[in-house]
Scaffold this active site. Structure first.
Site, PDB file in Angstrom:
ATOM      1  N   HIS A  72      65.957  68.249  84.706  1.00  0.00           N
ATOM      2  CA  HIS A  72      66.866  68.496  85.827  1.00  0.00           C
ATOM      3  C   HIS A  72      67.878  69.561  85.444  1.00  0.00           C
ATOM      4  O   HIS A  72      68.529  69.467  84.409  1.00  0.00           O
ATOM      5  CB  HIS A  72      67.588  67.210  86.226  1.00  0.00           C
ATOM      6  N   PRO A 293      79.202  53.971  82.793  1.00  0.00           N
ATOM      7  CA  PRO A 293      77.951  54.734  82.879  1.00  0.00           C
ATOM      8  C   PRO A 293      78.016  56.042  83.681  1.00  0.00           C
ATOM      9  O   PRO A 293      77.049  56.807  83.659  1.00  0.00           O
ATOM     10  CB  PRO A 293      76.987  53.749  83.542  1.00  0.00           C
ATOM     11  N   TYR A 384      78.286  67.239  80.625  1.00  0.00           N
ATOM     12  CA  TYR A 384      77.178  66.428  81.139  1.00  0.00           C
ATOM     13  C   TYR A 384      75.902  66.698  80.338  1.00  0.00           C
ATOM     14  O   TYR A 384      75.163  65.777  79.983  1.00  0.00           O
ATOM     15  CB  TYR A 384      76.946  66.742  82.628  1.00  0.00           C
TER      16      TYR A 384
HETATM   17  P1  FAD Z   1      71.609  48.097  72.780  1.00  0.00           P
HETATM   18  O1  FAD Z   1      70.636  48.818  73.618  1.00  0.00           O
HETATM   19  O2  FAD Z   1      72.526  47.121  73.422  1.00  0.00           O
HETATM   20  O3  FAD Z   1      70.775  47.357  71.645  1.00  0.00           O
HETATM   21  C1  FAD Z   1      71.337  46.361  70.812  1.00  0.00           C
HETATM   22  C2  FAD Z   1      70.260  45.367  70.445  1.00  0.00           C
HETATM   23  O4  FAD Z   1      70.783  44.434  69.510  1.00  0.00           O
HETATM   24  C3  FAD Z   1      69.802  44.562  71.644  1.00  0.00           C
HETATM   25  O5  FAD Z   1      68.401  44.649  71.765  1.00  0.00           O
HETATM   26  C4  FAD Z   1      70.277  43.147  71.335  1.00  0.00           C
HETATM   27  O6  FAD Z   1      69.410  42.161  71.858  1.00  0.00           O
HETATM   28  C5  FAD Z   1      70.282  43.164  69.820  1.00  0.00           C
HETATM   29  N1  FAD Z   1      71.168  42.169  69.221  1.00  0.00           N
HETATM   30  C6  FAD Z   1      72.367  41.728  69.645  1.00  0.00           C
HETATM   31  N2  FAD Z   1      72.874  40.796  68.840  1.00  0.00           N
HETATM   32  C7  FAD Z   1      71.971  40.622  67.850  1.00  0.00           C
HETATM   33  C8  FAD Z   1      71.905  39.774  66.708  1.00  0.00           C
HETATM   34  N3  FAD Z   1      72.902  38.908  66.434  1.00  0.00           N
HETATM   35  N4  FAD Z   1      70.821  39.857  65.893  1.00  0.00           N
HETATM   36  C9  FAD Z   1      69.821  40.717  66.171  1.00  0.00           C
HETATM   37  N5  FAD Z   1      69.823  41.543  67.253  1.00  0.00           N
HETATM   38  C10 FAD Z   1      70.871  41.489  68.070  1.00  0.00           C
HETATM   39  N6  FAD Z   1      74.080  54.026  79.791  1.00  0.00           N
HETATM   40  C11 FAD Z   1      73.890  55.119  80.515  1.00  0.00           C
HETATM   41  O7  FAD Z   1      74.042  56.228  79.969  1.00  0.00           O
HETATM   42  N7  FAD Z   1      73.512  55.004  81.839  1.00  0.00           N
HETATM   43  C12 FAD Z   1      73.297  53.781  82.444  1.00  0.00           C
HETATM   44  O8  FAD Z   1      72.951  53.706  83.604  1.00  0.00           O
HETATM   45  C13 FAD Z   1      73.501  52.634  81.706  1.00  0.00           C
HETATM   46  N8  FAD Z   1      73.305  51.397  82.246  1.00  0.00           N
HETATM   47  C14 FAD Z   1      73.552  50.287  81.474  1.00  0.00           C
HETATM   48  C15 FAD Z   1      73.369  49.017  81.997  1.00  0.00           C
HETATM   49  C16 FAD Z   1      73.634  47.862  81.228  1.00  0.00           C
HETATM   50  C17 FAD Z   1      73.430  46.474  81.819  1.00  0.00           C
HETATM   51  C18 FAD Z   1      74.087  48.013  79.885  1.00  0.00           C
HETATM   52  C19 FAD Z   1      74.397  46.770  79.026  1.00  0.00           C
HETATM   53  C20 FAD Z   1      74.220  49.286  79.357  1.00  0.00           C
HETATM   54  C21 FAD Z   1      73.969  50.432  80.135  1.00  0.00           C
HETATM   55  N9  FAD Z   1      74.103  51.722  79.622  1.00  0.00           N
HETATM   56  C22 FAD Z   1      73.894  52.815  80.362  1.00  0.00           C
HETATM   57  C23 FAD Z   1      74.461  51.952  78.261  1.00  0.00           C
HETATM   58  C24 FAD Z   1      73.229  52.207  77.383  1.00  0.00           C
HETATM   59  O9  FAD Z   1      72.140  51.491  77.856  1.00  0.00           O
HETATM   60  C25 FAD Z   1      73.635  51.805  75.994  1.00  0.00           C
HETATM   61  O10 FAD Z   1      74.674  52.688  75.581  1.00  0.00           O
HETATM   62  C26 FAD Z   1      72.496  51.809  74.974  1.00  0.00           C
HETATM   63  O11 FAD Z   1      71.595  50.781  75.246  1.00  0.00           O
HETATM   64  C27 FAD Z   1      73.051  51.673  73.561  1.00  0.00           C
HETATM   65  O12 FAD Z   1      72.008  51.465  72.662  1.00  0.00           O
HETATM   66  P2  FAD Z   1      72.235  50.559  71.385  1.00  0.00           P
HETATM   67  O13 FAD Z   1      70.941  50.605  70.634  1.00  0.00           O
HETATM   68  O14 FAD Z   1      73.487  50.955  70.713  1.00  0.00           O
HETATM   69  O15 FAD Z   1      72.532  49.099  71.946  1.00  0.00           O
HETATM   70  C1  DHB Z   2      71.459  57.018  85.557  1.00  0.00           C
HETATM   71  C2  DHB Z   2      72.513  56.295  85.095  1.00  0.00           C
HETATM   72  C3  DHB Z   2      73.742  56.890  84.999  1.00  0.00           C
HETATM   73  O1  DHB Z   2      74.790  56.191  84.528  1.00  0.00           O
HETATM   74  C4  DHB Z   2      73.945  58.189  85.378  1.00  0.00           C
HETATM   75  O2  DHB Z   2      75.189  58.730  85.298  1.00  0.00           O
HETATM   76  C5  DHB Z   2      72.901  58.925  85.824  1.00  0.00           C
HETATM   77  C6  DHB Z   2      71.634  58.323  85.915  1.00  0.00           C
HETATM   78  C7  DHB Z   2      70.138  56.384  85.655  1.00  0.00           C
HETATM   79  O3  DHB Z   2      70.020  55.206  85.335  1.00  0.00           O
HETATM   80  O4  DHB Z   2      69.184  57.054  86.055  1.00  0.00           O
END
Ligand code: FAD
Ligand code: DHB
Length: 396
Positions: A72, A293, A384
């Site tokens: 995009h 987000p 962005y």
């Molecule tokens: P996570 O993806 O949270 O991974 C952490 C992992 O650790 C999980 O699988 C969890 O189960 C595991 N864990 C936790 N505790 C333990 C334990 N005690 N022992 C072993 N494992 C454990 N970001 C965007 O940019 N756009 C979005 O639209 C967006 N939507 C989101 C919606 C939701 C509901 C959430 C929660 C987050 C969203 N985010 C979004 C943020 C983005 O998804 C996260 O920043 C990203 O997942 C971070 O990755 P991570 O690997 O740091 O953490």
């Molecule tokens: C999406 C999520 C976001 O937070 C954003 O800023 C743009 C796209 C998505 O889930 O596609």
């Protein structure tokens, strides 16, 4: 049992770290409380910065991303009954973002780790970490077969998200925390309907913010600003489509509707904990920081952290602690830039409950400015698509 790096969490941060370390010949064990199917289906982010795409390509992880990712070159900002396009390629000298869901990034990473016989333990319980002040920290957990494991490590990586156990393992008083909760949440849906738009639409509306994103040429992803503690049961599909249609309404344009495949509510929070290290424990991704987000930064920050952490651990294990000592400060420069950008996008586009007319007038003025001033539009575009702050000591 023995490994070099014990990794808590099989999200994007933990899995990519495990892969990047494997490329350097470093052995890891990843432990995850959820099942593989759950990790692969958890609906979250969708937008990869150009630097994240390059990182995944350089790590040999981009076969499906290159086939299925949708490049995009801009976004729409909609406000006061107008929809204005920002052209990122033009504004940033060719930079773009790629729509490729976090679910797909996680599937690619899990498949790659398992194909390389990497140790990834799903559905563990009672994860514990100890000995963080020593050079032999311990990772313990109960496997899905009920057996207790204790693994002696050189380093532990806390990639276990905001609610994990690693950040709380750092003694109280050693961490500084900055936190802001927002008085709204996002209701997100995945819908089996072709996107009604060629680029993402971020819409400011008197009834609240709305975002039209997508997952593929046939699947749309849409978000609505809702009240923070709203039960998802308050939002039957018909109400969601009616509200989305109102907030995106534009003469001569229609929002296509279809079956809702997934529905969920996400709270909005800014959170930064520093330093991102305690002894032999390194935090990465959501374990150390959360952004709302609106700027699509959370996933990108998680990937960027471990891109810094993998070579730092490599050097640490070879006796050079310099990059590991600089890890936290290096990451926090980027984290704070994204924290500011996400806060700025969020407060420009959402309606604060109880806010007065002045807030709306200020938001609309800012939206007019970023869509008419090339300088302001460039600032949004470079943040962005991904802005790397110059490392400290480099004049940055
Ligand atoms: P996570 O993806 O949270 O991974 C952490 C992992 O650790 C999980 O699988 C969890 O189960 C595991 N864990 C936790 N505790 C333990 C334990 N005690 N022992 C072993 N494992 C454990 N970001 C965007 O940019 N756009 C979005 O639209 C967006 N939507 C989101 C919606 C939701 C509901 C959430 C929660 C987050 C969203 N985010 C979004 C943020 C983005 O998804 C996260 O920043 C990203 O997942 C971070 O990755 P991570 O690997 O740091 O953490
Ligand atoms: C999406 C999520 C976001 O937070 C954003 O800023 C743009 C796209 C998505 O889930 O596609």
């Amino acid at each position: 049992m023995r490994t070099q790096v014990g990794i808590v969490g099989a999200g994007p941060a933990g899995l990519l770290l495990s892969h990047l370390l494997a490329l350097r010949g470093i052995d890891t064990v990843v432990v995850e409380i959820r099942s593989r199917a759950y990790c692969e289906a958890r609906q979250r982010a969708g937008v990869l910065e150009h630097g994240s795409v390059r990182l995944l390509r350089e790590a040999g992880l981009a076969d499906r991303l290159d086939q299925q990712g949708l490049e995009h070159g801009g976004i729409y900002l909609q406000f006061a009954g107008e929809r204005r396009h920002l052209d990122f390629r033009d504004l940033t000298g060719g930079r773009t973002v790629t729509v490729y869901a976090q679910t797909e990034v996680v599937k690619d990473l899990i498949a790659t780790r398992l194909a390389a016989a990497g140790a990834v333990h799903f559905e563990v319980t009672d994860t514990g970490i100890s000995g963080l002040e020593t050079d032999r920290p311990l990772l313990s957990f109960t496997g899905s077969d009920g057996r207790r494991h204790e693994i002696v490590c050189d380093v532990i990586a806390g990639c276990d998200g905001f609610h994990g156990i690693c950040r709380p393992a750092i003694p109280a008083g050693l961490l500084t925390v900055w936190e802001r909760e927002y008085p709204y949440a996002w209701l997100g849906i995945l819908a089996d309907v072709p996107p009604s738009t060629d680029e993402l639409i971020y819409a400011h509306h008197p009834r609240g913010f709305a975002l039209h994103s997508l997952r593929s040429p046939t699947v749309s992803r849409l978000y609505l600003q809702v009240a923070p503690e709203e039960p998802v049961g308050n939002w039957p599909d018909e109400r969601i489509w009616d509200e989305l249609s109102l907030r995106f309404a534009l003469g001569g344009w229609d929002l296509k509707q279809g079956p809702v495949l997934d529905k969920g509510i996400t709270p909005m929070r800014s959170f930064v904990a520093a330093p991102m290290r305690y002894g032999r424990l390194f935090l990465a991704g959501d374990a150390a920081h959360i952004v709302p987000p609106t700027g699509a930064k959370g996933l990108n920050l998680a990937l960027a952290d471990v891109a810094v952490l993998a070579p730092a651990i490599d050097r640490l294990l070879r006796g050079d602690s310099g990059p590991a000592d600089a890890y936290s400060a290096t990451c926090l420069d980027r984290v704070w830039r994204a924290t500011h950008f996400s806060w700025w996008m969020t407060t420009m586009l959402h309606r604060t409950p109880g806010a007065d007319d002045m807030e709306t007038a200020l938001q609309l003025s800012q939206l007019r400015y970023v869509t008419t001033s090339r300088a302001a539009a460039t600032s949004l575009a470079e943040n962005y698509t991904g802005f790397s702050v110059l490392p400290r000591g480099d004049g940055g």
